[in-house]
Design a protein around this motif. Structure first.
Motif, PDB file in Angstrom:
ATOM      1  N   GLY A  28       4.624 -38.357   0.805  1.00  0.00           N
ATOM      2  CA  GLY A  28       3.588 -38.943   1.659  1.00  0.00           C
ATOM      3  C   GLY A  28       2.196 -38.387   1.402  1.00  0.00           C
ATOM      4  N   GLY A  29       2.099 -37.117   1.018  1.00  0.00           N
ATOM      5  CA  GLY A  29       0.785 -36.502   0.845  1.00  0.00           C
ATOM      6  C   GLY A  29      -0.043 -37.173  -0.225  1.00  0.00           C
ATOM      7  N   SER A  30       0.563 -37.443  -1.369  1.00  0.00           N
ATOM      8  CA  SER A  30      -0.174 -38.094  -2.456  1.00  0.00           C
ATOM      9  C   SER A  30      -0.364 -39.579  -2.176  1.00  0.00           C
ATOM     10  CB  SER A  30       0.546 -37.888  -3.788  1.00  0.00           C
ATOM     11  OG  SER A  30       1.869 -38.385  -3.745  1.00  0.00           O
ATOM     12  N   GLU A  31       0.634 -40.199  -1.533  1.00  0.00           N
ATOM     13  CA  GLU A  31       0.511 -41.627  -1.225  1.00  0.00           C
ATOM     14  C   GLU A  31      -0.680 -41.868  -0.286  1.00  0.00           C
ATOM     15  OE1 GLU A  31       2.208 -43.697  -2.851  1.00  0.00           O
ATOM     16  OE2 GLU A  31       2.672 -45.498  -1.712  1.00  0.00           O
ATOM     17  N   ASN A  32      -0.873 -40.954   0.662  1.00  0.00           N
ATOM     18  CA  ASN A  32      -1.973 -41.100   1.624  1.00  0.00           C
ATOM     19  C   ASN A  32      -3.342 -41.070   0.955  1.00  0.00           C
ATOM     20  OD1 ASN A  32      -0.130 -41.176   3.671  1.00  0.00           O
ATOM     21  ND2 ASN A  32      -0.476 -39.079   4.361  1.00  0.00           N
ATOM     22  N   MET A  33      -3.440 -40.459  -0.195  1.00  0.00           N
ATOM     23  CA  MET A  33      -4.724 -40.333  -0.888  1.00  0.00           C
ATOM     24  C   MET A  33      -4.983 -41.490  -1.843  1.00  0.00           C
ATOM     25  SD  MET A  33      -6.139 -37.628   0.288  1.00  0.00           S
ATOM     26  CE  MET A  33      -5.442 -38.093   1.867  1.00  0.00           C
ATOM     27  N   SER A  34      -4.065 -42.445  -1.913  1.00  0.00           N
ATOM     28  CA  SER A  34      -4.220 -43.593  -2.805  1.00  0.00           C
ATOM     29  C   SER A  34      -5.165 -44.615  -2.175  1.00  0.00           C
ATOM     30  CB  SER A  34      -2.851 -44.224  -3.077  1.00  0.00           C
ATOM     31  OG  SER A  34      -1.996 -43.264  -3.672  1.00  0.00           O
ATOM     32  N   ARG A  35      -5.817 -45.409  -3.007  1.00  0.00           N
ATOM     33  CA  ARG A  35      -6.821 -46.347  -2.523  1.00  0.00           C
ATOM     34  C   ARG A  35      -6.760 -47.677  -3.283  1.00  0.00           C
ATOM     35  NH1 ARG A  35      -6.704 -43.045   0.745  1.00  0.00           N
ATOM     36  NH2 ARG A  35      -8.355 -41.679   1.557  1.00  0.00           N
ATOM     37  N   LEU A  36      -7.228 -48.748  -2.585  1.00  0.00           N
ATOM     38  CA  LEU A  36      -7.321 -50.063  -3.221  1.00  0.00           C
ATOM     39  C   LEU A  36      -8.728 -50.605  -2.993  1.00  0.00           C
ATOM     40  CD1 LEU A  36      -4.581 -52.760  -3.239  1.00  0.00           C
ATOM     41  CD2 LEU A  36      -6.961 -53.427  -2.964  1.00  0.00           C
ATOM     42  N   PHE A  37      -9.328 -51.117  -4.032  1.00  0.00           N
ATOM     43  CA  PHE A  37     -10.703 -51.630  -3.968  1.00  0.00           C
ATOM     44  C   PHE A  37     -10.726 -53.064  -4.499  1.00  0.00           C
ATOM     45  CE2 PHE A  37     -10.773 -47.093  -4.986  1.00  0.00           C
ATOM     46  CZ  PHE A  37     -11.599 -46.574  -3.988  1.00  0.00           C
ATOM     47  N   MET A  38     -11.483 -53.926  -3.805  1.00  0.00           N
ATOM     48  CA  MET A  38     -11.760 -55.263  -4.327  1.00  0.00           C
ATOM     49  C   MET A  38     -13.231 -55.259  -4.734  1.00  0.00           C
ATOM     50  SD  MET A  38      -8.831 -56.701  -4.202  1.00  0.00           S
ATOM     51  CE  MET A  38      -9.225 -58.389  -4.619  1.00  0.00           C
ATOM     52  N   LEU A  39     -13.472 -54.940  -5.980  1.00  0.00           N
ATOM     53  CA  LEU A  39     -14.838 -54.747  -6.474  1.00  0.00           C
ATOM     54  C   LEU A  39     -15.447 -56.073  -6.919  1.00  0.00           C
ATOM     55  CD1 LEU A  39     -14.173 -51.587  -8.701  1.00  0.00           C
ATOM     56  CD2 LEU A  39     -15.180 -51.627  -6.412  1.00  0.00           C
ATOM     57  N   PRO A  40     -16.794 -56.151  -6.923  1.00  0.00           N
ATOM     58  CA  PRO A  40     -17.425 -57.329  -7.527  1.00  0.00           C
ATOM     59  C   PRO A  40     -17.261 -57.251  -9.044  1.00  0.00           C
ATOM     60  CG  PRO A  40     -19.078 -55.708  -6.904  1.00  0.00           C
ATOM     61  CD  PRO A  40     -17.764 -55.187  -6.376  1.00  0.00           C
ATOM     62  N   PRO A  41     -17.130 -58.381  -9.707  1.00  0.00           N
ATOM     63  CA  PRO A  41     -16.970 -58.356 -11.165  1.00  0.00           C
ATOM     64  C   PRO A  41     -18.076 -57.585 -11.876  1.00  0.00           C
ATOM     65  CG  PRO A  41     -16.512 -60.537 -10.314  1.00  0.00           C
ATOM     66  CD  PRO A  41     -17.038 -59.752  -9.158  1.00  0.00           C
ATOM     67  N   SER A  42     -19.275 -57.579 -11.265  1.00  0.00           N
ATOM     68  CA  SER A  42     -20.393 -56.878 -11.902  1.00  0.00           C
ATOM     69  C   SER A  42     -20.187 -55.371 -11.977  1.00  0.00           C
ATOM     70  CB  SER A  42     -21.691 -57.172 -11.140  1.00  0.00           C
ATOM     71  OG  SER A  42     -21.574 -56.750  -9.787  1.00  0.00           O
TER      72      SER A  42
ATOM     73  N   ALA B 132     -13.879 -64.344  -9.633  1.00  0.00           N
ATOM     74  CA  ALA B 132     -14.722 -63.797  -8.571  1.00  0.00           C
ATOM     75  C   ALA B 132     -14.321 -62.386  -8.156  1.00  0.00           C
ATOM     76  CB  ALA B 132     -14.667 -64.711  -7.339  1.00  0.00           C
ATOM     77  N   SER B 133     -13.243 -61.850  -8.766  1.00  0.00           N
ATOM     78  CA  SER B 133     -12.688 -60.575  -8.277  1.00  0.00           C
ATOM     79  C   SER B 133     -12.577 -59.542  -9.383  1.00  0.00           C
ATOM     80  CB  SER B 133     -11.277 -60.803  -7.699  1.00  0.00           C
ATOM     81  OG  SER B 133     -11.302 -61.741  -6.659  1.00  0.00           O
ATOM     82  N   LEU B 134     -12.529 -58.288  -8.971  1.00  0.00           N
ATOM     83  CA  LEU B 134     -12.152 -57.186  -9.860  1.00  0.00           C
ATOM     84  C   LEU B 134     -11.326 -56.192  -9.039  1.00  0.00           C
ATOM     85  CD1 LEU B 134     -12.067 -55.550 -12.389  1.00  0.00           C
ATOM     86  CD2 LEU B 134     -14.441 -54.882 -12.062  1.00  0.00           C
ATOM     87  N   PRO B 135     -10.020 -56.510  -8.860  1.00  0.00           N
ATOM     88  CA  PRO B 135      -9.171 -55.615  -8.068  1.00  0.00           C
ATOM     89  C   PRO B 135      -8.916 -54.307  -8.808  1.00  0.00           C
ATOM     90  CG  PRO B 135      -8.196 -57.818  -8.279  1.00  0.00           C
ATOM     91  CD  PRO B 135      -9.298 -57.715  -9.288  1.00  0.00           C
TER      92      PRO B 135
END
Length: 279
Positions: free
Chosen positions: A146-160, A259-262
């Motif tokens: 759980g400790g490392s999983e909690n530090m994970s992140r997801l970003f939906m960035l602009p293509p730019s 339109a996305s850069l996941p």
């Protein structure tokens, strides 16, 4: 059509969850050894020596590597020409986890999100199915802490944002995580796809053995570039300073919407536990 008994699936998963929690892979041990040589901080080197010793004790005395024995994730590549007999596949996997955590004296870490009541048997299991050609079943059994999983992140960035923006977010995620995921970590990255696919790629990328180069030259170059940037942050082993914040960066990438850069960053602690099973 090939038939595989559900009981065989259960037995394989049971053995895998116990072994994964007792025995750190040789690829991880070798990474510790290399990091011990490369680390300049005396404290960092001592921590790496302790990690090597901890892994040795866990293996020889048959005790868990870490008190967090994880929530189990299973990646299952199931052949189109396979029938699981005398039971369902998912139920067989769950029973294997149930039996393994009980017989291996492993901590059950799964609970209700709000009441925090423990389910008591470390289920449900997170299973990702992939239908493939052939008549076999290939599984990767991953007890994830759980400790490392909690530090994970997801970003939906602009293509730019491009590669520069992606690299900045990966490094920032590791830097902000600091000591929480028990570095040195392995950083799984998923670029492209969509919201959920990027996260799946990030986690699946962690299945590649440490030290095995990415077969895609472009991704291999990106991995090395990000790893060097991460190891310049100075977080170091256990967050106490040093050169070796991460042992490796693993990237998977696929096309995405215009339109996305996941981007997903899945952090794995130094106790990188995953075992491959083929039936």
């Amino acid at each position: 059509m090939r038939h595989i008994e559900a009981q065989a699936v259960t037995e394989a998963v049971k053995a895998a969850v116990v072994k994964a929690n007792y025995e750190l892979g040789e690829d991880v041990i070798q990474s510790f050894e290399k990091a011990r040589i490369d680390e300049e901080s005396p404290v960092g080197r001592e921590i790496l020596e302790r990690l090597i010793e901890n892994a040795r004790i866990a293996r020889t005395e048959r005790i868990p590597i870490c008190q967090d024995t994880g929530l189990v994730v299973v990646f299952a590549d199931v052949g189109q020409e396979v029938v699981v007999s005398n039971g369902g596949f998912a139920e067989a996997v769950e029973q294997g986890v149930r039996d393994g955590y009980e017989e291996g004296y492993l901590r059950k870490s799964v609970c209700h999100p709000f009441t925090r009541k423990n389910t008591g048997d470390n289920t449900p299991v997170i299973i990702h199915f992939n239908l493939v050609k052939g008549s076999g079943i290939r599984m990767w059994v991953v007890p994830k802490g759980g400790g490392s999983e909690n530090m994970s992140r997801l970003f939906m960035l602009p293509p730019s944002a491009g590669w520069t923006g992606v690299k900045e977010k990966i490094v920032l995620t590791v830097e902000e995580a600091g000591p929480n995921p028990c570095p040195p970590t392995i950083v799984g990255v998923g670029i492209g796809g969509n919201f959920e696919q990027s996260a799946l790629m990030a986690k699946r990328s962690l299945l590649r053995p440490l030290g095995e180069p990415n077969p895609d030259d472009e991704l291999a170059r990106m991995e090395q570039e990000v790893l060097e940037a991460i190891n310049r942050t100075g977080v170091g082993p256990q967050g106490l300073g040093g050169r070796i914040t991460s042992l490796a960066v693993h990237i998977l990438m696929m096309p995405c919407h215009i339109a996305s850069l996941p981007l997903a960053v899945n952090i794995q602690c130094h106790a990188s536990r995953h075992l491959e099973v083929t039936l």
